[in-house]
Design an enzyme around this catalytic site. Sequence first.
Site, short mmCIF file in Angstrom:
data_model
loop_
_atom_site.label_atom_id
_atom_site.label_comp_id
_atom_site.label_asym_id
_atom_site.label_seq_id
_atom_site.Cartn_x
_atom_site.Cartn_y
_atom_site.Cartn_z
N HIS A 179 10.17 -9.91 0.56
CA HIS A 179 9.86 -8.34 0.37
C HIS A 179 11.38 -7.63 0.75
O HIS A 179 11.92 -8.09 1.36
CB HIS A 179 8.75 -7.96 1.45
CG HIS A 179 8.29 -6.55 1.05
ND1 HIS A 179 8.92 -5.38 1.58
CD2 HIS A 179 7.20 -6.15 0.56
CE1 HIS A 179 8.21 -4.34 1.24
NE2 HIS A 179 7.18 -4.75 0.47
N TYR A 193 3.04 4.72 0.88
CA TYR A 193 3.56 5.15 1.66
C TYR A 193 2.65 6.02 2.73
O TYR A 193 1.85 6.85 2.21
CB TYR A 193 4.73 6.15 1.58
CG TYR A 193 5.93 5.11 1.00
CD1 TYR A 193 6.66 4.30 1.40
CD2 TYR A 193 6.39 5.59 -0.36
CE1 TYR A 193 7.75 3.47 0.77
CE2 TYR A 193 7.25 4.86 -0.84
CZ TYR A 193 7.86 3.71 -0.46
OH TYR A 193 9.09 3.16 -1.02
N PHE A 199 6.45 1.70 -4.26
CA PHE A 199 7.93 1.87 -4.01
C PHE A 199 8.47 3.26 -4.11
O PHE A 199 9.48 3.74 -3.79
CB PHE A 199 9.02 0.81 -4.40
CG PHE A 199 8.58 -0.67 -4.17
CD1 PHE A 199 8.50 -1.01 -2.55
CD2 PHE A 199 7.95 -1.63 -4.89
CE1 PHE A 199 8.53 -2.10 -2.09
CE2 PHE A 199 7.67 -2.60 -4.32
CZ PHE A 199 7.77 -3.10 -3.10
N ASP A 220 0.97 -1.11 0.11
CA ASP A 220 0.00 -0.02 0.15
C ASP A 220 0.84 1.40 -0.04
O ASP A 220 2.20 1.15 0.39
CB ASP A 220 -1.04 -0.12 1.20
CG ASP A 220 -0.38 0.23 2.49
OD1 ASP A 220 0.70 -0.24 2.53
OD2 ASP A 220 -0.86 0.86 3.34
#
Length: 224
Positions: A189, A67, A78, A65
């Site tokens: 991740h 930031y 990202f 999701d």
Amino acid sequence: MNTDSLGLWAPLLQDETRKPYFDALSRRVRAAREAGPVFPPEDEVFAAFRLTPPERVRAVILGQDPYHEPGQAQGLAFSVPPGVPLPPSLRNIFAELQADLGLPAPQSGCLVKWAERGVFLLNTVLTVESGHANSHRSFGWQTFTDAAVDALAGLPQPVAFVLWGAQAQKKAVSAAASPHPRLILQGPHPSPLSAYRGFFGSRPFSRINEFLVQNGEQPIDWSL
């Protein structure tokens, strides 16, 4: 929410945006914005769709999701705007980029150039409350992004799917079921909590380019 910003994706997702759940989702996001800060800004919620139209997609990188701190989210998984300090996961992505391709470590965390070169940077949830990670996970966004991944899987050109972490890997079945050339890369991740469990050394960028070249496509320019 203004679905006009879906751009050339609108015809592929119009049935989805007309469903009752999407209307409920839109109302929940609108109410959340009235109650306090929500990221990204409304005009950037669908930035990934606007910047990477269907015919340009060559790779898909899925995030969780947006930031949740002010000034960070810009509608691309990202990515952060120029001048914003690099979040830890993005620092690790850049470290792997440097180790994999020998490119200099980028100074900016803005990934718009990747999006414009065919890297679809999609989060599984597209909005978040300020200061509260994954706070909109129950709003219904996953249903919409499932449909988006289905549309991505249906594209006729070769496409690489990069699924980092458990949330992203839930989308693997749809991607793998495509009859068209696909590369499915699954791994930990890039967050500091899991990057050392197999993210570092996974060489995703060179593997994507090898796949594209093998299927008659130009490699992606990953420099920033």
